[in-house]
Motif scaffolding. Structure first.
Motif, PDB file in Angstrom:
ATOM      1  N   TYR A  32       0.649  -1.257   0.441  1.00  0.00           N
ATOM      2  CA  TYR A  32      -0.146   0.341   0.156  1.00  0.00           C
ATOM      3  C   TYR A  32       0.975   1.811  -0.569  1.00  0.00           C
ATOM      4  O   TYR A  32       1.374   1.748  -1.070  1.00  0.00           O
ATOM      5  N   THR A  52       1.058   6.888  -2.627  1.00  0.00           N
ATOM      6  CA  THR A  52      -0.184   5.489  -1.654  1.00  0.00           C
ATOM      7  C   THR A  52       0.276   4.705  -3.422  1.00  0.00           C
ATOM      8  O   THR A  52      -0.047   5.353  -4.764  1.00  0.00           O
ATOM      9  N   ASN A  53      -0.928   3.531  -2.968  1.00  0.00           N
ATOM     10  CA  ASN A  53      -0.474   3.014  -4.196  1.00  0.00           C
ATOM     11  C   ASN A  53      -2.163   3.269  -5.354  1.00  0.00           C
ATOM     12  O   ASN A  53      -2.499   2.493  -5.865  1.00  0.00           O
ATOM     13  N   ASP A  54      -2.286   4.695  -4.898  1.00  0.00           N
ATOM     14  CA  ASP A  54      -3.830   4.828  -6.023  1.00  0.00           C
ATOM     15  C   ASP A  54      -3.099   6.195  -6.246  1.00  0.00           C
ATOM     16  O   ASP A  54      -3.315   6.851  -7.556  1.00  0.00           O
ATOM     17  N   SER A  56      -0.962   8.704  -5.721  1.00  0.00           N
ATOM     18  CA  SER A  56      -0.745  10.206  -5.041  1.00  0.00           C
ATOM     19  C   SER A  56       0.768   9.982  -4.245  1.00  0.00           C
ATOM     20  O   SER A  56       1.166   9.712  -3.412  1.00  0.00           O
TER      21      SER A  56
END
Length: 122
Positions: A32, A52-54, A56
């Protein structure tokens, strides 16, 4: 278990650049957040940058515009590109990762690397 291994720390002169790497290895199911922290002598450990893993990315005010955090998810590796280094950037830099070792929520925990020394001095 998961191991984080940092590399790239060195002694450099003010204004120079350096690139740190952090490779994660072990029983990794999902990584993550990944981040860089640093700790200077006599000071508390502080967050430098987080990924972050999205996708960001966020930075400490003191490094905005000079440092860039990136990650290669295929290689489970985190990077920190540091430009225009200042003496106040001198610290041990630590890699952090929040990792799941299985699909179970109970198998998620934070891991730390051993640290790599960055010294900025003329």
């Amino acid at each position: 278990q998961v191991q984080l291994e940092e590399s790239g720390g060195a002694w450099v002169q003010p204004g120079e650049s350096l690139r740190l790497s952090c490779a994660a290895a072990g029983s990794i199911f999902t990584i993550y957040n990944m981040a860089w922290f640093r700790q200077a002598p006599g000071k508390q450990r502080e967050l430098v940058a987080i990924s972050t893993n999205d996708g960001s990315r966020n930075y400490a005010d003191s490094v905005k515009g000079r440092f860039t955090i990136s990650r290669d998810n295929a290689k489970n590796t985190l990077y920190l590109e540091m430009n225009s280094l200042k003496p106040e950037d001198t610290a041990v830099y630590y890699c952090y990762a929040y990792v799941a070792t299985s699909s179970a929520v109970r198998d998620r925990k934070a891991y730390w690397g051993q640290g790599t020394q960055v010294t900025v001095s003329s």
